[in-house]
Design a protein around this motif. Sequence first.
Motif, PDB file in Angstrom:
ATOM      1  N   ALA A 109       1.072  -1.222   0.202  1.00 12.27           N
ATOM      2  CA  ALA A 109       0.081   0.099   0.316  1.00 12.27           C
ATOM      3  C   ALA A 109       1.168   1.224   0.454  1.00 12.27           C
ATOM      4  O   ALA A 109       1.650   1.105   1.075  1.00 12.27           O
ATOM      5  N   GLU A 110       0.435   2.343  -0.712  1.00  8.30           N
ATOM      6  CA  GLU A 110       1.339   3.485  -0.920  1.00  8.30           C
ATOM      7  C   GLU A 110      -0.009   4.990  -1.086  1.00  8.30           C
ATOM      8  O   GLU A 110      -0.626   4.327  -1.362  1.00  8.30           O
ATOM      9  N   ALA A 111       0.304   5.863   0.728  1.00  7.47           N
ATOM     10  CA  ALA A 111      -0.646   7.095   0.359  1.00  7.47           C
ATOM     11  C   ALA A 111      -0.019   8.301  -0.320  1.00  7.47           C
ATOM     12  O   ALA A 111       1.306   8.185  -0.727  1.00  7.47           O
ATOM     13  N   THR A 112      -1.139   8.879  -0.926  1.00  8.94           N
ATOM     14  CA  THR A 112      -0.907   9.548  -0.981  1.00  8.94           C
ATOM     15  C   THR A 112      -1.182  10.886  -1.220  1.00  8.94           C
ATOM     16  O   THR A 112      -3.169  10.677  -0.690  1.00  8.94           O
ATOM     17  N   VAL A 113      -1.218  12.440  -0.859  1.00  5.32           N
ATOM     18  CA  VAL A 113      -2.042  13.311  -0.122  1.00  5.32           C
ATOM     19  C   VAL A 113      -1.295  14.235  -0.845  1.00  5.32           C
ATOM     20  O   VAL A 113      -0.895  14.593  -1.790  1.00  5.32           O
ATOM     21  N   ILE A 114      -2.699  15.633  -0.939  1.00  7.42           N
ATOM     22  CA  ILE A 114      -2.794  16.846  -1.628  1.00  7.42           C
ATOM     23  C   ILE A 114      -2.805  17.777  -1.848  1.00  7.42           C
ATOM     24  O   ILE A 114      -4.168  18.004  -0.402  1.00  7.42           O
ATOM     25  N   ASP A 115      -2.120  19.084  -1.461  1.00  5.41           N
ATOM     26  CA  ASP A 115      -2.774  20.173  -0.340  1.00  5.41           C
ATOM     27  C   ASP A 115      -3.781  20.676  -1.162  1.00  5.41           C
ATOM     28  O   ASP A 115      -3.321  20.933  -2.973  1.00  5.41           O
ATOM     29  N   GLY A 116      -3.531  21.642  -1.122  1.00  8.44           N
ATOM     30  CA  GLY A 116      -3.845  22.691  -1.415  1.00  8.44           C
ATOM     31  C   GLY A 116      -3.411  23.699  -3.276  1.00  8.44           C
ATOM     32  O   GLY A 116      -4.376  24.830  -3.053  1.00  8.44           O
ATOM     33  N   ALA A 117      -2.256  23.554  -2.898  1.00  8.87           N
ATOM     34  CA  ALA A 117      -1.491  24.341  -4.262  1.00  8.87           C
ATOM     35  C   ALA A 117      -1.371  23.284  -5.353  1.00  8.87           C
ATOM     36  O   ALA A 117      -1.597  23.106  -6.079  1.00  8.87           O
ATOM     37  N   GLY A 118      -2.917  22.467  -5.109  1.00  9.53           N
ATOM     38  CA  GLY A 118      -2.378  21.242  -5.813  1.00  9.53           C
ATOM     39  C   GLY A 118      -1.172  19.941  -5.787  1.00  9.53           C
ATOM     40  O   GLY A 118      -0.403  19.517  -6.981  1.00  9.53           O
ATOM     41  N   ARG A 119       0.334  20.414  -5.062  1.00  6.33           N
ATOM     42  CA  ARG A 119       1.165  19.362  -4.900  1.00  6.33           C
ATOM     43  C   ARG A 119       0.741  18.215  -4.192  1.00  6.33           C
ATOM     44  O   ARG A 119       0.355  18.173  -3.566  1.00  6.33           O
ATOM     45  N   GLU A 120       2.118  16.826  -4.923  1.00 10.73           N
ATOM     46  CA  GLU A 120       1.040  15.524  -4.169  1.00 10.73           C
ATOM     47  C   GLU A 120       2.317  14.972  -3.061  1.00 10.73           C
ATOM     48  O   GLU A 120       3.756  15.875  -3.590  1.00 10.73           O
ATOM     49  N   GLY A 121       2.271  14.746  -2.343  1.00 11.00           N
ATOM     50  CA  GLY A 121       2.993  14.075  -1.685  1.00 11.00           C
ATOM     51  C   GLY A 121       2.524  12.587  -1.365  1.00 11.00           C
ATOM     52  O   GLY A 121       2.012  12.096  -1.924  1.00 11.00           O
ATOM     53  N   HIS A 122       4.119  11.484  -1.462  1.00 12.39           N
ATOM     54  CA  HIS A 122       3.916  10.001  -1.400  1.00 12.39           C
ATOM     55  C   HIS A 122       4.281   9.566  -0.061  1.00 12.39           C
ATOM     56  O   HIS A 122       5.411   9.903  -0.156  1.00 12.39           O
ATOM     57  N   GLY A 123       3.536   8.755   0.367  1.00 14.11           N
ATOM     58  CA  GLY A 123       4.257   7.815   1.247  1.00 14.11           C
ATOM     59  C   GLY A 123       5.118   7.256   1.320  1.00 14.11           C
ATOM     60  O   GLY A 123       5.119   6.456   0.346  1.00 14.11           O
ATOM     61  N   THR A 124       5.647   5.954   2.136  1.00 11.42           N
ATOM     62  CA  THR A 124       7.013   5.191   1.618  1.00 11.42           C
ATOM     63  C   THR A 124       5.497   3.306   1.767  1.00 11.42           C
ATOM     64  O   THR A 124       4.955   3.225   2.760  1.00 11.42           O
ATOM     65  N   SER A 125       5.940   2.792   1.168  1.00 11.64           N
ATOM     66  CA  SER A 125       4.744   1.666   0.765  1.00 11.64           C
ATOM     67  C   SER A 125       5.349   0.565   1.775  1.00 11.64           C
ATOM     68  O   SER A 125       6.299   0.506   2.044  1.00 11.64           O
ATOM     69  N   VAL A 126       3.841   0.233   2.454  1.00 13.11           N
ATOM     70  CA  VAL A 126       4.136  -1.098   3.493  1.00 13.11           C
ATOM     71  C   VAL A 126       3.686  -2.118   3.425  1.00 13.11           C
ATOM     72  O   VAL A 126       2.607  -2.100   1.855  1.00 13.11           O
ATOM     73  N   VAL A 127       3.809  -3.394   3.207  1.00 11.52           N
ATOM     74  CA  VAL A 127       3.537  -5.079   2.062  1.00 11.52           C
ATOM     75  C   VAL A 127       3.499  -5.327   3.733  1.00 11.52           C
ATOM     76  O   VAL A 127       3.130  -5.322   4.949  1.00 11.52           O
ATOM     77  N   PHE A 128       2.214  -5.569   3.351  1.00  9.68           N
ATOM     78  CA  PHE A 128       1.159  -6.679   4.263  1.00  9.68           C
ATOM     79  C   PHE A 128      -0.100  -7.893   3.260  1.00  9.68           C
ATOM     80  O   PHE A 128      -0.536  -7.836   2.145  1.00  9.68           O
ATOM     81  N   ARG A 129      -0.703  -8.041   4.396  1.00  4.13           N
ATOM     82  CA  ARG A 129      -1.637  -9.446   3.639  1.00  4.13           C
ATOM     83  C   ARG A 129      -3.211  -8.482   3.458  1.00  4.13           C
ATOM     84  O   ARG A 129      -3.492  -8.277   4.839  1.00  4.13           O
ATOM     85  N   LEU A 130      -3.788  -8.502   2.752  1.00  4.53           N
ATOM     86  CA  LEU A 130      -4.688  -7.803   2.419  1.00  4.53           C
ATOM     87  C   LEU A 130      -6.374  -8.838   2.949  1.00  4.53           C
ATOM     88  O   LEU A 130      -6.323  -9.563   2.551  1.00  4.53           O
TER      89      LEU A 130
END
Length: 332
Positions: A109-130
Amino acid sequence: AGTARIVREGRAVATLRLAPAADLPPTIDFVEVPSPRGRSGLRLAYEIGDDWGAVSATARIVPAETSGHALFDPPSLPLALPGGARRLGRAETVRDLSAHPFAGAEVAAEATVIDGAGREGHGTSVVFRLPERSFRDPMARALVDLRRRLALDARVIDGVAIALDALALAPERFGARAGRHLGLRHLAAVAGAAREPAELRGLVEALWAAALVQEAGDTIDEEKALQAARDALAEALRSGASAEEIARLTRELRQSMDRYLEALTRAARADPGRERGDGRERRVDRQSLSRMVDRIESLGRTGSREAAERLLADLGDTLDRLRGGSPGEARQ
């Protein structure tokens, strides 16, 4: 950069030096490894940071092993934002992905966030069992395992066809009722002929439907309707639907739940090996479930949508235990 001066009667009375500040990209990171919640829910806990504020966040879940030819797109789900005007800090999202073809597999899973200026930030990927739905029936478990393997890698279709042929040789050893043997033979025939991606995806969906029928038996229609009602209400809570829409979907959930409980009761009476109480326990349980539904509607009306969604997940866990437990557990 520049300077601003306030002048009064020809004399500068104030000077302000201006310097632009660079907008930094937002950040998002899981604060713990995604984990099961209840019987089939997935809990994602994360922290969002930014110099101004976040406007949206999502999580994308992909197979950890990417060497196969997956037949389905990875699930992507919106993440709840923290409270406050800037929507920064810690938050969590609970979703049920147990019906997705990748359920039960190792995923990242990798999380992505967008701020008010439209810039994206990406988190570190983590592995798990769904997390996946729990099946007690051995034939249903076998069908779901084949479904997952095929969904993750289309190249295993020959092995899936051989396995379905083998299951159809002696279905009684796996708990399959005689009336479902033709359906199993049909799945084996479809697997033997399917080669195009659309055909393989259709087989994946047919394997899931067959597993549900094998597990749920005569209550399958009521269970599907209940799940659809739960999903519709959860989506309405996430999307900010009106109070009137929340009330309407809550009524539909209550009606679907009542029909499902009646179907479980009929199935219990038809099974002579199932334990039965004196009826009082079922009435108590129904009262508790009804109060949970009342509370969900109340929270949805007052704006506490995230709390309502968490309580809806709790309700789902309780109903899943009625379905998935032993006869004694279901009675209690």
